[in-house]
Design a protein around this motif. Structure first.
Motif, PDB file in Angstrom:
ATOM      1  N   TYR B  99      47.141  47.179  37.885  1.00  0.00           N
ATOM      2  CA  TYR B  99      47.273  46.392  36.643  1.00  0.00           C
ATOM      3  C   TYR B  99      48.391  45.357  36.703  1.00  0.00           C
ATOM      4  O   TYR B  99      48.509  44.499  35.829  1.00  0.00           O
ATOM      5  CB  TYR B  99      47.528  47.332  35.457  1.00  0.00           C
ATOM      6  CG  TYR B  99      48.845  48.055  35.540  1.00  0.00           C
ATOM      7  CD1 TYR B  99      49.998  47.488  34.997  1.00  0.00           C
ATOM      8  CD2 TYR B  99      48.969  49.293  36.184  1.00  0.00           C
ATOM      9  CE1 TYR B  99      51.218  48.127  35.092  1.00  0.00           C
ATOM     10  CE2 TYR B  99      50.188  49.930  36.291  1.00  0.00           C
ATOM     11  CZ  TYR B  99      51.306  49.348  35.752  1.00  0.00           C
ATOM     12  OH  TYR B  99      52.514  49.977  35.854  1.00  0.00           O
ATOM     13  N   ASP B 102      47.689  41.443  36.365  1.00  0.00           N
ATOM     14  CA  ASP B 102      47.358  40.957  35.017  1.00  0.00           C
ATOM     15  C   ASP B 102      48.591  40.966  34.106  1.00  0.00           C
ATOM     16  O   ASP B 102      48.771  40.057  33.287  1.00  0.00           O
ATOM     17  CB  ASP B 102      46.248  41.811  34.394  1.00  0.00           C
ATOM     18  CG  ASP B 102      44.892  41.504  35.021  1.00  0.00           C
ATOM     19  OD1 ASP B 102      44.812  40.546  35.821  1.00  0.00           O
ATOM     20  OD2 ASP B 102      43.925  42.230  34.711  1.00  0.00           O
ATOM     21  N   SER B 151      41.968  41.368  30.589  1.00  0.00           N
ATOM     22  CA  SER B 151      42.281  42.316  31.657  1.00  0.00           C
ATOM     23  C   SER B 151      41.451  43.570  31.463  1.00  0.00           C
ATOM     24  O   SER B 151      41.102  43.937  30.333  1.00  0.00           O
ATOM     25  CB  SER B 151      43.773  42.667  31.615  1.00  0.00           C
ATOM     26  OG  SER B 151      44.068  43.657  32.577  1.00  0.00           O
ATOM     27  N   THR B 152      41.144  44.239  32.540  1.00  0.00           N
ATOM     28  CA  THR B 152      40.472  45.535  32.434  1.00  0.00           C
ATOM     29  C   THR B 152      41.506  46.636  32.188  1.00  0.00           C
ATOM     30  O   THR B 152      41.167  47.812  32.114  1.00  0.00           O
ATOM     31  CB  THR B 152      39.678  45.854  33.718  1.00  0.00           C
ATOM     32  OG1 THR B 152      40.564  45.709  34.830  1.00  0.00           O
ATOM     33  CG2 THR B 152      38.497  44.912  33.884  1.00  0.00           C
ATOM     34  N   TRP B 153      42.777  46.233  32.066  1.00  0.00           N
ATOM     35  CA  TRP B 153      43.867  47.191  31.822  1.00  0.00           C
ATOM     36  C   TRP B 153      44.507  46.901  30.467  1.00  0.00           C
ATOM     37  O   TRP B 153      44.455  45.780  29.982  1.00  0.00           O
ATOM     38  CB  TRP B 153      44.928  47.068  32.926  1.00  0.00           C
ATOM     39  CG  TRP B 153      44.360  47.227  34.299  1.00  0.00           C
ATOM     40  CD1 TRP B 153      44.019  46.223  35.161  1.00  0.00           C
ATOM     41  CD2 TRP B 153      44.032  48.446  34.945  1.00  0.00           C
ATOM     42  NE1 TRP B 153      43.508  46.745  36.314  1.00  0.00           N
ATOM     43  CE2 TRP B 153      43.503  48.107  36.219  1.00  0.00           C
ATOM     44  CE3 TRP B 153      44.142  49.797  34.595  1.00  0.00           C
ATOM     45  CZ2 TRP B 153      43.078  49.074  37.127  1.00  0.00           C
ATOM     46  CZ3 TRP B 153      43.723  50.758  35.507  1.00  0.00           C
ATOM     47  CH2 TRP B 153      43.199  50.396  36.754  1.00  0.00           C
ATOM     48  N   GLY B 176      40.442  47.951  28.717  1.00  0.00           N
ATOM     49  CA  GLY B 176      40.940  46.586  28.869  1.00  0.00           C
ATOM     50  C   GLY B 176      41.439  45.997  27.561  1.00  0.00           C
ATOM     51  O   GLY B 176      41.124  46.502  26.477  1.00  0.00           O
ATOM     52  N   GLU B 226      33.117  45.484  29.051  1.00  0.00           N
ATOM     53  CA  GLU B 226      34.016  45.226  27.939  1.00  0.00           C
ATOM     54  C   GLU B 226      33.862  46.275  26.842  1.00  0.00           C
ATOM     55  O   GLU B 226      32.754  46.709  26.528  1.00  0.00           O
ATOM     56  CB  GLU B 226      33.761  43.830  27.362  1.00  0.00           C
ATOM     57  CG  GLU B 226      34.191  42.743  28.337  1.00  0.00           C
ATOM     58  CD  GLU B 226      34.011  41.357  27.766  1.00  0.00           C
ATOM     59  OE1 GLU B 226      33.760  41.233  26.567  1.00  0.00           O
ATOM     60  OE2 GLU B 226      34.116  40.404  28.552  1.00  0.00           O
TER      61      GLU B 226
END
Lengths: 295, 255
Positions: B99, B102, B151-153, B176, B226
């Motif tokens: 992470y 990002d 972000s996916t985090w 995210g 998402e």
């Protein structure tokens, strides 16, 4: 082309370096003679940083001190950097502008440090052209600060003080005398600080820096590193008194850049510089007017 | 033998760039260059530096310096490619620091927002200058400080927590997040957006009209990765109100 350093009305009190960590403390507008900001820290298109500088400059005289131009680099100065500096100077109209006698970039890479120069005729010719360029770009005279250094070059043919003196004559620039740098160099290179001071053109000195150093052991010898990370050393205060004796007071600034304490500590150092000037004045009085001194 | 200034500086530059210090007094310059660079990078990326700790951060910073040496006298620019560098180093999902890239993007956007040009903002009342039927044709100019990050985090939560004295643990599996970084009244802020808002802000920023931006949202379903569905989260009236309230709009115009 401006010729000749003209000292403005010198702030009566010593000043301190403006650092990000103290921004909020300046809101209370503590008593201080003047402020010096590192020019690059305010290279911004907008936002709170130039706004803060503008607001502080309404209440304190301001000096902009460049640290990134690398005037003595063999390769030409970064045109964008120079134009940003010019824009900053245009916007803020500081009382003083200064840069360093150093180099910092080669073949497109910047080392972001104040790197030492050999004192030769070649360097002097290059620096003369660069200071001319800087002064004509900024449309004003600048002060040039000599470095603290850890290396000297066998190529050097001029003494540093002689080099600085020549530079002021050729360009009309002034000098920023950093007494911590001088003390550091005296220890690191064994030069005589008093001889250095006597060889400088006193009239060209427009500002004095005071700061702290850090001693380190390297290969069995003690070297002083110009860290600006502690109080001004007694040896540097002694040099300050020598300067006061030799050439009288100059706008004086306390610099602190690592392990920065609260603003009070810096202001107390500035107050000590003021006290040294006052004491110098009192001590000097009988010398200047011996007939009036009592028995 | 007397070297020219050009040669002296080239030799010195080679010494500074070498992996190992040369020994003797030149070591001070070799070390200073690295120390100055690491210090500047840590000032640009304070949260990243805090999370990974000084030793790890310094190691990354030195490796980054070797790959992306500074090309300007102002060290503030030197961190521009740090997010990409972290992405290349820790992109594999297995890495505990996947992470970081990002998070660093958010911090770089923050640094940029601090120094970007000033622009005066307009409020939602600027809409009243236009007849409602023309609203789909309106274009919004966003403040120059606005950067949108997905972000996916949970990078906004991580960022927020680690600006506190006592950060709470953040679960990386929280999913995210979408972030808008911008400067309002001279203060830089990072706001969490929902998925719909993020897509809508992005469309507006790229010059789409209000109508086009909404249409894209309705017609293009969010990718399966998402969280949340756009339709459920996005209410135009609320999102418009928030866009103006956050100080993101500098002009509303009809082309």
């Amino acid at each position: 082309m401006p010729r000749g350093w003209q000292a403005g009305p010198a702030p009566r009190r010593a000043g301190v370096g403006l650092r990000g960590i103290h921004h909020a403390e300046w809101d209370a507008r503590p008593a201080c003679g003047w402020l010096e900001a590192h020019a690059e820290n305010y290279f911004a298109d907008g936002g709170p940083l130039p706004a803060l500088l503008e607001s502080l400059h309404r209440d304190y005289p301001l000096s902009l001190h460049g640290v990134g131009l690398g005037l003595g680099s063999f390769d030409p100065p970064d045109a964008e950097h120079l134009s940003r500096l010019a824009a900053l100077v245009r916007r803020h109209q500081p009382e003083v502008v200064s840069e360093h006698l150093c180099w910092g970039h080669r073949d497109g890479l910047h080392f972001n440090d104040l790197l030492p120069l050999p004192f030769t005729e070649e360097t002097l010719a290059l620096l003369t052209a660069r200071v001319d360029l800087l002064q004509s770009t900024l449309r004003r005279t600048v002060l040039i600060e000599h470095l603290a250094s850890y290396l000297t070059f066998p190529e050097s043919t001029l003494a540093e003080a002689q080099f600085l003196s020549e530079l002021t004559q050729r360009t009309g620039c002034g000098l920023l005398l950093d007494l911590n740098n001088l003390h550091v160099n005296a220890v690191n290179h064994g030069i005589d600080p008093d001889a250095f001071l006597r060889a400088l053109p006193a009239a060209a000195i427009g500002e004095i820096h005071l700061a702290g150093y850090t001693p380190v052991q390297l290969d069995g010898e003690t070297l002083l590193i110009d860290t600006h990370g502690s109080a001004v050393d007694e040896a540097v205060w002694a040099l300050y008194r020598n300067v006061l004796r030799l050439m009288g007071p100059r706008p004086t600034l306390i610099e602190w850049d690592t392990d920065i304490p609260s603003l009070d500590i810096l202001l107390a150092e500035a107050a000590r510089a003021d006290a040294e000037v006052t004491e110098f004045g009192e001590r000097l009085e009988p010398v200047m007017a011996p007939s009036q001194s009592g028995p | 033998m007397t070297r020219s200034l050009a040669d002296i500086q080239r030799d010195f530059a080679t010494m500074l760039r070498a992996d190992r210090p040369p020994g003797g007094r030149a070591d001070i310059y070799h070390n200073n260059r690295r120390a100055n660079f690491c210090k500047a990078l840590a000032l640009t990326y304070p949260v990243t530096a805090r999370i990974v700790g000084e030793e790890f951060f310094t190691r990354q910073a030195i490796d980054y310096l070797a790959l992306h040496p500074s090309r300007q006298g102002d060290l503030h620019h030197a961190g521009r490619r740090f997010p990409q560098f972290l992405a290349a180093g820790f992109a594999s999902q297995g890495s505990e620091f996947a992470y970081l890239a990002d998070l660093a993007k958010l911090e770089w956007a923050w640094a940029e927002a601090l120094v970007c040009a000033d622009a005066s903002i307009v409020g939602s009342e600027s809409l009243t200058a236009f007849e409602p039927p023309t609203w789909p044709l309106l274009r919004f100019s966003l403040h120059p400080s606005v950067t949108l990050i997905r972000s996916t985090w949970p990078i906004h939560t991580i960022f927020d927590e680690h600006r506190r004295d006592q950060p709470a643990l953040v679960s990386l599996s929280a999913g995210g997040e979408y972030v808008a970084v911008l400067r309002r009244a001279q203060i830089v802020e990072a706001h969490r957006l929902n998925a719909g808002e993020y897509r809508w802000w992005t469309a507006l920023q790229s010059g789409r009209t209000l109508g086009e931006a909404v249409e894209e949202l309705v017609n293009e379903p969010a990718p399966a990765t998402e969280t949340g569905s756009n339709a459920a989260e996005f209410v135009l009236r609320d999102s418009l109100a928030r866009l103006f309230a956050l100080g993101a709009v500098t002009a509303v115009t009809v082309p």
